[in-house]
Enzyme design. Structure first.
Site, PDB file in Angstrom:
ATOM      1  N   LYS A 125       0.827  -1.207   0.000  1.00 32.74           N
ATOM      2  CA  LYS A 125       0.000   0.000   0.000  1.00 32.74           C
ATOM      3  C   LYS A 125       0.868   1.266   0.000  1.00 32.74           C
ATOM      4  O   LYS A 125       2.075   1.201   0.156  1.00 32.74           O
ATOM      5  CB  LYS A 125      -0.951  -0.009   1.209  1.00 32.74           C
ATOM      6  CG  LYS A 125      -1.965  -1.157   1.143  1.00 32.74           C
ATOM      7  CD  LYS A 125      -2.848  -1.061  -0.081  1.00 32.74           C
ATOM      8  CE  LYS A 125      -3.938  -2.129  -0.136  1.00 32.74           C
ATOM      9  NZ  LYS A 125      -3.473  -3.489  -0.408  1.00 32.74           N
TER      10      LYS A 125
HETATM   11  C1  LIG Z   1      -9.638  -3.013  -1.896  1.00 38.50           C
HETATM   12  C2  LIG Z   1      -9.011  -3.753  -0.760  1.00 38.50           C
HETATM   13  N1  LIG Z   1      -9.758  -4.044   0.325  1.00 38.50           N
HETATM   14  C3  LIG Z   1      -9.255  -4.661   1.374  1.00 38.50           C
HETATM   15  C4  LIG Z   1      -7.932  -5.056   1.418  1.00 38.50           C
HETATM   16  C5  LIG Z   1      -7.452  -5.792   2.612  1.00 38.50           C
HETATM   17  O1  LIG Z   1      -6.470  -5.169   3.331  1.00 38.50           O
HETATM   18  P1  LIG Z   1      -5.451  -6.038   4.226  1.00 38.50           P
HETATM   19  O2  LIG Z   1      -4.533  -6.743   3.276  1.00 38.50           O
HETATM   20  O3  LIG Z   1      -4.768  -5.034   5.066  1.00 38.50           O
HETATM   21  O4  LIG Z   1      -6.278  -7.000   5.016  1.00 38.50           O
HETATM   22  C6  LIG Z   1      -7.100  -4.768   0.323  1.00 38.50           C
HETATM   23  C7  LIG Z   1      -5.662  -5.083   0.251  1.00 38.50           C
HETATM   24  O5  LIG Z   1      -5.016  -5.883   0.696  1.00 38.50           O
HETATM   25  C8  LIG Z   1      -7.657  -4.117  -0.803  1.00 38.50           C
HETATM   26  O6  LIG Z   1      -6.905  -3.852  -1.887  1.00 38.50           O
END
Ligand SMILES: Cc1ncc(COP(=O)(O)O)c(C=O)c1O
Length: 382
Positions: free
Chosen positions: A191
């Site tokens: 990110k």
């Molecule tokens: C659009 C979206 N939602 C949710 C997530 C979930 O985040 P995390 O990986 O921190 O659980 C991500 C990325 O990983 C994402 O790109």
């Protein structure tokens, strides 16, 4: 072949992260409690302009808690953008609720307000309105939250803004992630800023924030013994991760500008792409530069060719309504199936902010050569 691979969006440290982590080591706050957590929450809330922020172990955990706090439970319907990573919708399944997928707008690639309106009207008429709507802000660009919020308010549907990919983006005069009832961010390694893995729930509603923090720490009641009236989770961010996050937050604005510069270099090259449009209602971060290949040119051979040079590119998300996991879910689509077209033709290009202009020029040169030398129209029709 290149000695060093070029990744899509690797971590890029700002330089002060190790100082914060060092403080945590020195003071022995090696735990999911500690001063960095509270400070990171306060700094994120101040940056975004919201009342409250709750630091969590992942963006997925933040979406899960948002649904739980909003009372989404067994059998409830939850709308979700179809063009997204599976993590946007998995928490709907955790709650034993039913995901319903909404197509993309061709101008923004994000949830189509037009399709949303059709879905809400249809479901209202048959008494099957959703409890919540998860609106994803894709690849660093906010969805058109004003009409989406108005529609959801009209039908009594909560809005959860999945801003995992859009920290630092602006919608009208507000930061992306702050326009729904609850917003979430991700600090996964890819990110725009990272904590090595983590997430944040943001909201103006203090009660929602308190409930989320309570549920994230196993729903421990205030008592001298361990007392529980609800099922909770172990979702708190660690003090070490929060220290990394505090360092990263200091370079967020710089990263946004760098991401936009990377996009600009691709856009100004001779590459035959049609780039994800930037909507007039805001300022995208271009977290990933996303683009459509020319019609008739398949993405997979192109991605494979880049891989031979150790350059990472990825296809655009496969829409969730096409995933075997969700084969029984309802969906509302444009007649022209916008998300499916974006999936078929879309690619995400290397967008790491540590990539120098000269390395990016090499990447661009390699891609340009692909289009000049091979006859992609013939060679790779899908
Ligand atoms: C659009 C979206 N939602 C949710 C997530 C979930 O985040 P995390 O990986 O921190 O659980 C991500 C990325 O990983 C994402 O790109």
């Amino acid at each position: 072949m290149r000695a060093e691979p070029i990744y899509l969006s690797p971590p890029h440290l700002g330089g002060t992260e190790a100082d914060y982590v060092g403080e945590a080591f020195r003071d022995n706050w090696i735990a999911p409690v500690g001063p960095h957590i509270k400070l990171f929450e306060e700094e994120m809330a101040a940056y975004c302009g919201v009342n409250r922020a709750v630091a969590l172990s992942s963006g997925t955990a933040a979406i899960h808690l948002a649904l739980d706090v909003l009372g989404v439970g067994k059998g409830d319907r939850v709308y979700c953008s179809t063009l997204t990573f599976v993590a946007s919708a998995n928490p709907v399944l955790y709650q034993q609720a039913e995901p319903v997928f909404i197509d993309s707008d061709p101008e923004t690639w994000n949830m189509s307000p037009e399709v949303l309106e059709r879905a809400l009207k249809f479901d209202a008429a048959r008494g099957k309105l959703p409890k919540a709507c998860i609106v994803v802000n894709l690849y660093g660009q906010s969805a058109d939250l004003k009409p989406i919020n108005q529609l959801c308010r009209k039908y009594g549907v909560y809005v959860v803004e999945d801003a995992a990919e859009s920290l630092g983006a602006v919608y009208q005069s507000s930061f992306s992630g702050t326009l729904g009832d609850i917003g979430i961010f991700s600090f996964n390694g890819n990110k725009i800023i990272t904590t090595s893995g983590g997430g944040m729930l943001v909201t103006d509603n203090a009660d929602f924030a308190d409930q989320a923090a309570h549920l994230a720490t196993q729903a421990k009641e205030a008592a001298e013994h361990y007392e529980h009236t609800r099922c909770g989770y172990n979702y708190r961010m660690s003090n070490i991760s929060a220290g990394i996050g505090r360092g990263q937050l200091r370079v967020l604005n710089r990263r946004v500008n760098e991401k936009r510069t990377i996009y600009q270099r691709y856009a100004e090259s001779a590459l035959p792409f049609t780039y994800m449009p930037e909507a007039s209602y805001g300022r995208a971060t271009r977290w990933l530069t996303a683009a459509l290949l020319p019609e008739g040119v398949a993405s997979v051979p192109f991605i494979h060719k880049l891989r031979t040079e150790r350059i990472e590119a990825r296809r655009v998300w496969k829409p969730l309504h096409l995933q075997p996991l969700f084969k029984h879910a309802d969906s509302f689509l444009h007649e022209r199936n916008t998300a499916e077209m974006l999936f078929n033709r879309g690619i995400c290009l290397p967008s790491g902010t540590a990539m120098s202009a000269s390395i990016q020029q090499e990447v661009i040169g390699f891609m340009e050569e692909y289009f000049h030398q091979s006859n992609p129209q013939e060679a790779v029709v899908f």
